[in-house]
Motif scaffolding. Sequence first.
Motif, short mmCIF file in Angstrom:
data_model
loop_
_atom_site.label_atom_id
_atom_site.label_comp_id
_atom_site.label_asym_id
_atom_site.label_seq_id
_atom_site.Cartn_x
_atom_site.Cartn_y
_atom_site.Cartn_z
N MET A 32 72.40 -43.79 -68.07
CA MET A 32 72.68 -43.23 -69.36
C MET A 32 72.53 -41.71 -69.35
O MET A 32 73.32 -41.01 -69.95
CB MET A 32 71.77 -43.79 -70.44
N THR A 33 71.52 -41.24 -68.66
CA THR A 33 71.28 -39.80 -68.63
C THR A 33 72.46 -39.09 -68.00
O THR A 33 72.80 -37.98 -68.39
CB THR A 33 69.99 -39.49 -67.84
N ASP A 34 73.11 -39.72 -67.02
CA ASP A 34 74.27 -39.11 -66.39
C ASP A 34 75.38 -38.86 -67.41
O ASP A 34 76.06 -37.85 -67.33
CB ASP A 34 74.78 -39.98 -65.26
N ILE A 35 75.56 -39.79 -68.31
CA ILE A 35 76.59 -39.63 -69.35
C ILE A 35 76.27 -38.41 -70.20
O ILE A 35 77.14 -37.59 -70.48
CB ILE A 35 76.70 -40.90 -70.22
N PHE A 36 75.01 -38.27 -70.61
CA PHE A 36 74.63 -37.14 -71.44
C PHE A 36 74.72 -35.83 -70.67
O PHE A 36 75.02 -34.79 -71.25
CB PHE A 36 73.25 -37.35 -72.05
N SER A 37 74.48 -35.88 -69.37
CA SER A 37 74.64 -34.67 -68.54
C SER A 37 76.10 -34.26 -68.51
O SER A 37 76.43 -33.08 -68.62
CB SER A 37 74.15 -34.93 -67.12
N LEU A 38 76.98 -35.24 -68.33
CA LEU A 38 78.41 -34.95 -68.34
C LEU A 38 78.85 -34.36 -69.68
O LEU A 38 79.62 -33.41 -69.72
CB LEU A 38 79.22 -36.22 -68.04
N LEU A 39 78.35 -34.93 -70.75
CA LEU A 39 78.71 -34.44 -72.08
C LEU A 39 78.20 -33.02 -72.31
O LEU A 39 78.89 -32.21 -72.93
CB LEU A 39 78.14 -35.37 -73.16
N SER A 40 77.02 -32.72 -71.81
CA SER A 40 76.46 -31.38 -72.03
C SER A 40 77.24 -30.31 -71.27
O SER A 40 77.24 -29.15 -71.67
CB SER A 40 74.99 -31.34 -71.65
N ARG A 41 77.93 -30.71 -70.20
CA ARG A 41 78.72 -29.75 -69.43
C ARG A 41 80.15 -29.62 -69.94
O ARG A 41 80.91 -28.80 -69.44
CB ARG A 41 78.74 -30.16 -67.95
N LEU A 42 80.52 -30.42 -70.91
CA LEU A 42 81.87 -30.40 -71.45
C LEU A 42 82.09 -29.12 -72.27
O LEU A 42 81.39 -28.87 -73.25
CB LEU A 42 82.09 -31.63 -72.35
N LYS A 43 83.02 -28.30 -71.85
CA LYS A 43 83.32 -27.04 -72.54
C LYS A 43 84.77 -27.07 -73.02
O LYS A 43 85.70 -27.19 -72.22
CB LYS A 43 83.13 -25.84 -71.59
N ARG A 44 84.94 -26.98 -74.31
CA ARG A 44 86.26 -27.00 -74.92
C ARG A 44 86.34 -25.88 -75.95
O ARG A 44 85.34 -25.39 -76.43
CB ARG A 44 86.54 -28.36 -75.58
N PRO A 45 87.57 -25.52 -76.36
CA PRO A 45 87.72 -24.46 -77.37
C PRO A 45 86.95 -24.79 -78.65
O PRO A 45 86.90 -25.95 -79.08
CB PRO A 45 89.22 -24.42 -77.62
N ALA A 46 86.36 -23.77 -79.22
CA ALA A 46 85.53 -23.94 -80.42
C ALA A 46 86.28 -24.61 -81.56
O ALA A 46 85.70 -25.40 -82.31
CB ALA A 46 84.98 -22.59 -80.86
N LEU A 47 87.55 -24.31 -81.72
CA LEU A 47 88.33 -24.90 -82.81
C LEU A 47 88.44 -26.42 -82.67
O LEU A 47 88.31 -27.15 -83.65
CB LEU A 47 89.72 -24.27 -82.88
N LEU A 48 88.64 -26.90 -81.44
CA LEU A 48 88.70 -28.35 -81.21
C LEU A 48 87.35 -29.00 -81.54
O LEU A 48 87.30 -30.05 -82.19
CB LEU A 48 89.06 -28.66 -79.75
N ILE A 49 86.28 -28.38 -81.11
CA ILE A 49 84.94 -28.93 -81.35
C ILE A 49 84.61 -28.92 -82.84
O ILE A 49 84.10 -29.91 -83.37
CB ILE A 49 83.87 -28.14 -80.55
N ARG A 50 84.94 -27.83 -83.53
CA ARG A 50 84.68 -27.78 -84.98
C ARG A 50 85.47 -28.85 -85.72
O ARG A 50 84.95 -29.49 -86.65
CB ARG A 50 85.01 -26.40 -85.54
N ALA A 51 86.72 -29.04 -85.34
CA ALA A 51 87.54 -30.07 -85.99
C ALA A 51 86.95 -31.46 -85.75
O ALA A 51 86.90 -32.28 -86.67
CB ALA A 51 88.97 -30.00 -85.45
N ALA A 52 86.49 -31.71 -84.54
CA ALA A 52 85.89 -33.01 -84.23
C ALA A 52 84.60 -33.21 -85.01
O ALA A 52 84.33 -34.31 -85.51
CB ALA A 52 85.65 -33.13 -82.73
N ARG A 53 83.80 -32.18 -85.13
CA ARG A 53 82.54 -32.30 -85.88
C ARG A 53 82.79 -32.62 -87.34
O ARG A 53 81.99 -33.31 -87.97
CB ARG A 53 81.73 -31.01 -85.77
N CYS A 54 83.90 -32.14 -87.87
CA CYS A 54 84.25 -32.44 -89.27
C CYS A 54 84.56 -33.93 -89.46
O CYS A 54 84.35 -34.47 -90.54
CB CYS A 54 85.45 -31.61 -89.72
#
Length: 100
Positions: free
Chosen positions: A1-23
């Motif tokens: 499980m920790t590996d999954i969270f490590s992968l997620l923490s290294r995921l870098k995407r444009p801020a606009l995509l991340i903000r839209a997803a958070r909404c």
Amino acid sequence: MTDIFSLLSRLKRPALLIRAARCGVDQYNRNVHLLRLLAVATLPRSGPALIQLMEIEQDLDLQRRTDRCSYSCARHVEVLIAIMGEARLLRASTPDLTAV
């Protein structure tokens, strides 16, 4: 499980995509959205679902970077919402990780 969270923490995407997803993550319903995104008959557990979603997202990000005509920003946001939603569910269901 920790590996999954490590992968997620290294995921870098444009801020606009991340903000839209958070909404949209608060309205995430795995019974509806995950079934559609993964096109499966039965829902996998959150860990395996996250791995599948991350593979889909990597392909979408490659399409975004290479300027392919088939790239869909809306689909990319949907997949990022599902990733965030599944990560929340996995973190909440794993007692060791709730403090992280």
